[in-house]
Design a protein around this motif. Sequence first.
Motif, short mmCIF file in Angstrom:
data_model
loop_
_atom_site.label_atom_id
_atom_site.label_comp_id
_atom_site.label_asym_id
_atom_site.label_seq_id
_atom_site.Cartn_x
_atom_site.Cartn_y
_atom_site.Cartn_z
N LEU A 83 0.82 -1.21 0.00
CA LEU A 83 0.00 0.00 0.00
C LEU A 83 0.85 1.26 0.00
O LEU A 83 0.54 2.24 -0.69
CB LEU A 83 -0.93 -0.01 1.22
CG LEU A 83 -1.92 1.16 1.31
CD1 LEU A 83 -2.86 1.17 0.12
CD2 LEU A 83 -2.71 1.07 2.62
N PHE A 84 1.96 1.25 0.73
CA PHE A 84 2.79 2.46 0.84
C PHE A 84 3.43 2.80 -0.51
O PHE A 84 3.30 3.93 -1.00
CB PHE A 84 3.88 2.27 1.89
CG PHE A 84 4.91 3.37 1.87
CD1 PHE A 84 4.61 4.63 2.37
CD2 PHE A 84 6.17 3.14 1.33
CE1 PHE A 84 5.56 5.66 2.34
CE2 PHE A 84 7.12 4.15 1.29
CZ PHE A 84 6.81 5.42 1.80
N VAL A 85 4.12 1.83 -1.11
CA VAL A 85 4.80 2.09 -2.38
C VAL A 85 3.79 2.43 -3.46
O VAL A 85 4.01 3.36 -4.26
CB VAL A 85 5.65 0.87 -2.79
CG1 VAL A 85 6.26 1.08 -4.17
CG2 VAL A 85 6.76 0.63 -1.77
N SER A 86 2.67 1.70 -3.49
CA SER A 86 1.66 1.97 -4.51
C SER A 86 1.07 3.37 -4.36
O SER A 86 0.96 4.12 -5.33
CB SER A 86 0.54 0.93 -4.43
OG SER A 86 1.02 -0.34 -4.82
N SER A 87 0.72 3.74 -3.12
CA SER A 87 0.12 5.05 -2.90
C SER A 87 1.10 6.17 -3.22
O SER A 87 0.75 7.13 -3.92
CB SER A 87 -0.36 5.17 -1.44
OG SER A 87 -1.30 4.18 -1.13
N PHE A 88 2.32 6.04 -2.73
CA PHE A 88 3.33 7.07 -2.98
C PHE A 88 3.60 7.21 -4.47
O PHE A 88 3.67 8.32 -5.01
CB PHE A 88 4.62 6.72 -2.25
CG PHE A 88 5.73 7.71 -2.47
CD1 PHE A 88 5.80 8.88 -1.71
CD2 PHE A 88 6.69 7.49 -3.45
CE1 PHE A 88 6.81 9.80 -1.92
CE2 PHE A 88 7.69 8.41 -3.68
CZ PHE A 88 7.76 9.57 -2.90
N SER A 89 3.73 6.08 -5.16
CA SER A 89 4.05 6.11 -6.58
C SER A 89 2.92 6.73 -7.39
O SER A 89 3.16 7.57 -8.26
CB SER A 89 4.34 4.69 -7.09
OG SER A 89 5.42 4.13 -6.39
N MET A 90 1.69 6.31 -7.10
CA MET A 90 0.56 6.82 -7.87
C MET A 90 0.35 8.32 -7.64
O MET A 90 0.09 9.08 -8.58
CB MET A 90 -0.72 6.05 -7.51
CG MET A 90 -0.68 4.60 -7.91
SD MET A 90 -0.25 4.37 -9.66
CE MET A 90 0.01 2.61 -9.72
N ILE A 91 0.46 8.77 -6.39
CA ILE A 91 0.32 10.20 -6.10
C ILE A 91 1.41 10.99 -6.81
O ILE A 91 1.15 12.04 -7.42
CB ILE A 91 0.36 10.45 -4.58
CG1 ILE A 91 -0.88 9.85 -3.91
CG2 ILE A 91 0.46 11.94 -4.27
CD1 ILE A 91 -0.83 9.86 -2.40
N SER A 92 2.63 10.46 -6.76
CA SER A 92 3.76 11.17 -7.36
C SER A 92 3.62 11.28 -8.87
O SER A 92 3.82 12.35 -9.45
CB SER A 92 5.06 10.45 -7.01
OG SER A 92 6.17 11.08 -7.60
#
Length: 414
Positions: A384-393
Motif C-alpha cells: 500500500l505504501f509504495v503503490s500510494s506514494f508512486s501513484m500520487i507522485s
Amino acid sequence: MRQFVEDHEKELLLVLITMLAVTRWWIPHVRGFDNIYVASQWVLSYDHGLIRRGLIGTIVKLWAPIVTIEDVQRAAFIAYCVFLVFLLAGSYALLKHKERNGRLFRLILVFLVTPATVPLLARDLGRFDMFLTIIALLSMAIVSLGRHVWLIPILMVAAMFIHESFLILYAPTIVAATIFVYVWNRRETTILATLVGSVTALVTAFLILYFYGTPSLGYEEFSRVNQARAAFHITPLSMHECYFSIKNHYELASSSLFDAGSIANLLLALLVLSPVMLILLNLWSHALKNCGAHRGVCWLLVLATLSGLLVIPVATDYGRWLSAITFCNFFALFFLVSRGVVNVEELTEYTGGSFAVLSVLLILTYLLFGPLHDWNPYPYRDNLFVSSFSMISVMLFDVGFCLRWRSLREHIRS
C-alpha cells in the motif's frame, strides 16, 4: 574534453551515480539467481543442428563445456556492465554536443531510472533481452554517426539468432531510422545499400529459423543432451519453447488478456509509466514540428517504436514488451537529438519553473519503485505504501507537466 568535464562535472557525476543506483537491482537476484528458466537457455548450442536462441550457448561453450549458474551470473553481469559503459559513452557524447541549460541532462536521468529500462534489465539479469538491447543501441548509434554502417545487417542477424523476438521488438525502429537517414541525407547510396542489406538479412534469418530452427533430435533426447551440458536442473518450459517451431511457439505462448489480474497489472504499469509517456509524446511533437518535408518518414519512425504492442495480445511478458517499446522510443529520440532534428534549445518545458521540482520528485519515485517485472509488470499491488506514494507522485507529475506544456504553447501562440 577536459573543459567539458570541468563545465559539466556535476551532471556527469549524477549520471554515474544514477547508473549505480539502478544497478543495485541485480544484487539480490544474482546472489540467489533463482531464475533457472533464464539460465536454462544458455545451454542451447548448434551441436545437434540449428536451433533458435542457440547462438549465445554456442559461444559460451567455447570456454564452458558445462554451464553453471555462476557462469551465467558472470557473463550476464559483464554484458550488463558493457551496456552501462555504452550508455555512459552515449550520454557523454550527447551532453558534450547538445546540452543546453540542463534540459537534455534531465531527460537522460529520467531515461536511466524509468522502471521499464535499465532497472528492468538489471532485475532480469541473464535474459537474452540484454543482448538485443545492446545490439539495438549500437545499431542506432551507427546509423546516427553514419560510419561502419555495413555492421548493421551483421548485428541484426546475430540478434535474430540470439532471440527471434528482435524481429518485432527492435528491428522496425532500426530499419525506420535507416530510412529516415536515407531520406534526410538526400538518398545516399551507402545508406540505401545498408537498408536493403538489413531488410534482406532480417527476412533471410527469419525464414531460416522458421523452416530449419527445429533440431533433428527427438524432444526427449534433445532435453537429455542439453541437461548434460548444465550443472543445474534446466526447466522443461525453456526446452519446449526452443525445440518446437516458431509457429508452434506462438500457439504455446498463451495470452493473459482475458485474466483480470493480468490486465490490472498491465494498467497499473502503464499508469506508473504515464509521466514517461507524456515526456515522449512531448518530444515527438517537437520532432514532428521540425521535420518539415520529411514529416512522413518521422511518423514512420514513431510507429516503428511502438512495434512491441503487436506482441501484447500474443504473449504474456508485458513488462518486457513495455521495456522494448520504451527503449526504442528513447533510442529514436536521442538519435533525433544527435542529428539536430530535436533541438534541445527549443525544449523549454524541461528547464526552470516547476519542471525542476517535478523531475526530482519523479526520479526519486522511480528509484524507490524499482523495476517493472517481466510477466506481471506491476510488482507492488500488495504494498500500500509504495503503490500510494508512486501513484500520487506520478499523477502530480502528469498534472504539473500538462499544465506547463499547455501554458508554454499558449505563450508561444500569443
